[in-house]
Design an enzyme around this catalytic site. Sequence first.
Site, PDB file in Angstrom:
ATOM      1  N   ARG A  54      32.882  64.599  31.844  1.00  0.00           N
ATOM      2  CA  ARG A  54      32.533  63.605  32.877  1.00  0.00           C
ATOM      3  C   ARG A  54      31.207  62.908  32.542  1.00  0.00           C
ATOM      4  O   ARG A  54      30.964  61.784  32.936  1.00  0.00           O
ATOM      5  CB  ARG A  54      32.507  64.272  34.260  1.00  0.00           C
ATOM      6  N   TYR A 107      40.670  39.240  41.625  1.00  0.00           N
ATOM      7  CA  TYR A 107      41.728  40.204  41.342  1.00  0.00           C
ATOM      8  C   TYR A 107      42.045  40.948  42.653  1.00  0.00           C
ATOM      9  O   TYR A 107      41.126  41.261  43.420  1.00  0.00           O
ATOM     10  CB  TYR A 107      41.232  41.178  40.262  1.00  0.00           C
ATOM     11  N   ASP A 179      33.351  39.579  36.460  1.00  0.00           N
ATOM     12  CA  ASP A 179      34.553  40.208  35.900  1.00  0.00           C
ATOM     13  C   ASP A 179      35.044  39.281  34.790  1.00  0.00           C
ATOM     14  O   ASP A 179      35.525  38.178  35.055  1.00  0.00           O
ATOM     15  CB  ASP A 179      35.611  40.380  37.011  1.00  0.00           C
ATOM     16  N   LYS A 204      43.497  45.483  29.793  1.00  0.00           N
ATOM     17  CA  LYS A 204      44.076  44.186  29.442  1.00  0.00           C
ATOM     18  C   LYS A 204      43.769  43.841  27.980  1.00  0.00           C
ATOM     19  O   LYS A 204      44.217  44.539  27.107  1.00  0.00           O
ATOM     20  CB  LYS A 204      43.577  43.135  30.427  1.00  0.00           C
TER      21      LYS A 204
HETATM   22  C1  LIG Z   1      43.680  44.322  36.052  1.00  0.00           C
HETATM   23  C2  LIG Z   1      42.419  43.757  36.507  1.00  0.00           C
HETATM   24  C3  LIG Z   1      41.466  44.556  37.156  1.00  0.00           C
HETATM   25  C4  LIG Z   1      41.716  46.001  37.489  1.00  0.00           C
HETATM   26  O1  LIG Z   1      41.870  46.771  36.339  1.00  0.00           O
HETATM   27  P1  LIG Z   1      42.651  48.200  36.297  1.00  0.00           P
HETATM   28  O2  LIG Z   1      42.433  48.628  34.898  1.00  0.00           O
HETATM   29  O3  LIG Z   1      44.067  47.902  36.647  1.00  0.00           O
HETATM   30  O4  LIG Z   1      42.003  49.057  37.320  1.00  0.00           O
HETATM   31  C5  LIG Z   1      40.271  43.963  37.515  1.00  0.00           C
HETATM   32  N1  LIG Z   1      40.025  42.665  37.294  1.00  0.00           N
HETATM   33  C6  LIG Z   1      40.923  41.855  36.687  1.00  0.00           C
HETATM   34  C7  LIG Z   1      40.593  40.422  36.480  1.00  0.00           C
HETATM   35  C8  LIG Z   1      42.143  42.371  36.278  1.00  0.00           C
HETATM   36  O5  LIG Z   1      43.038  41.572  35.699  1.00  0.00           O
END
Ligand SMILES: *Cc1c(COP(=O)(O)O)cnc(C)c1O
Length: 393
Positions: A54, A107, A179, A204
């Site tokens: 952790r 998101y 983000d 992603k």
């Molecule tokens: C998918 C996504 C998230 C969340 O990510 P996870 O890995 O599914 O928790 C946050 N911001 C954006 C822009 C995303 O496309």
Amino acid sequence: MQTETNLIHIGTEFNKTKAVVTPIFQTSTYLADEDPQEYITAATEPKHPEFYHRHGNPTNSQVAAIVAKLEKTEDALVLATGMAAISTAVLAVVNAGDHIIAQNAHYSGATLFLKEFLSDYGVEVTHVDQTNNQSFVDAIQPNTKLIYIETPSNPNLDITDLEFVGQLGKERGILTIVDNTFASPINQVPADFGIDVILHSATKYLGGHSDLTAGIVCGSKDFIQKVWRRSIILGASLSPFDSWLLLRGLKTLSLRVNQINSNALALSEWLEKNPAIKKVSYTGLKSHPQHGLAKKQLKGHTGMLCIEVAGKDETDEFKNAQTILNNLKLFANAASLGGVESLVVHPASMWGSHHSSSQKKVSGITLGMLRISVGIEHIDDIIADWEQAIEKI
Ligand SMILES: *Cc1c(COP(=O)(O)O)cnc(C)c1O
């Protein structure tokens, strides 16, 4: 060194074995050092890679070093999901009584966190139109601690002016977080525009193969220490195997994203000319209302685009969008994005359960809308797939 080289060679010092490829450190705990002073350091130093999982892991440290280099920040912290990155980072900034400025469109998980979770803990959030710089200024209160943005945003590909928000934060002493998932660090480096903290869903583009979930927070050394202290309590550490897959995915990030950029631009241009498609939102098209700003802050335009299918009325548009969705063969109808394989989703269905209809309107989601994540397949096959699916209408 250049990005392509950094993706392969940064952070290799965390691999202390003789293996050329960093191994999977599939262990929850590490042997104590014989020197008790060393062991105290391991137990207390933020992100120490060899104490307890952790707290840290060598592969997590290597991934963090690579992404921090790409994002031009001092440090980074790897977590189990993008949502863990968002929630842990924001909870390292705000306390009860504080105020956040965020966007109308985020998101969906971030929207839930900002609208439902934070209000339960006494944090106030004002949502503003990201395309209007003045709306950020107007929303500032004496207790504003954070401006939280996302650009290009999900699903409409609206752009936030990074330089404006970065400067505003610096002038008013307010931390700024972006983000950067949709752009990836290959296409957009928000630190160049003065943004303090950069987050990713590494699920992603960074991972890139739709086979893991992960998140990353990039920022100053001090800020990452604060986030790390929150993270060892909230506990969303990335598993050793997923971290290893992420490291493997990162090696080809530049190759993948460049291919994806070129495929998505070609598909957008083709769709824009097709009468079955009413509207194409893609930051690389001259028709995008913020194309000029997009060109200033994006080096490439990503694989994300959003289209509205034409029809006689809303019901007909919905029906035609479903016909396309059901007939596409290469484009899998699945949530998520940023992988080597092309995906397509119907946002109104996907977020039906999360977003109220008024929220969908604010986020600009219509019934005939399809969100596309373009992969690295050959562009001729991509266009042929859309051509045959549109013919079925
Ligand atoms: C998918 C996504 C998230 C969340 O990510 P996870 O890995 O599914 O928790 C946050 N911001 C954006 C822009 C995303 O496309």
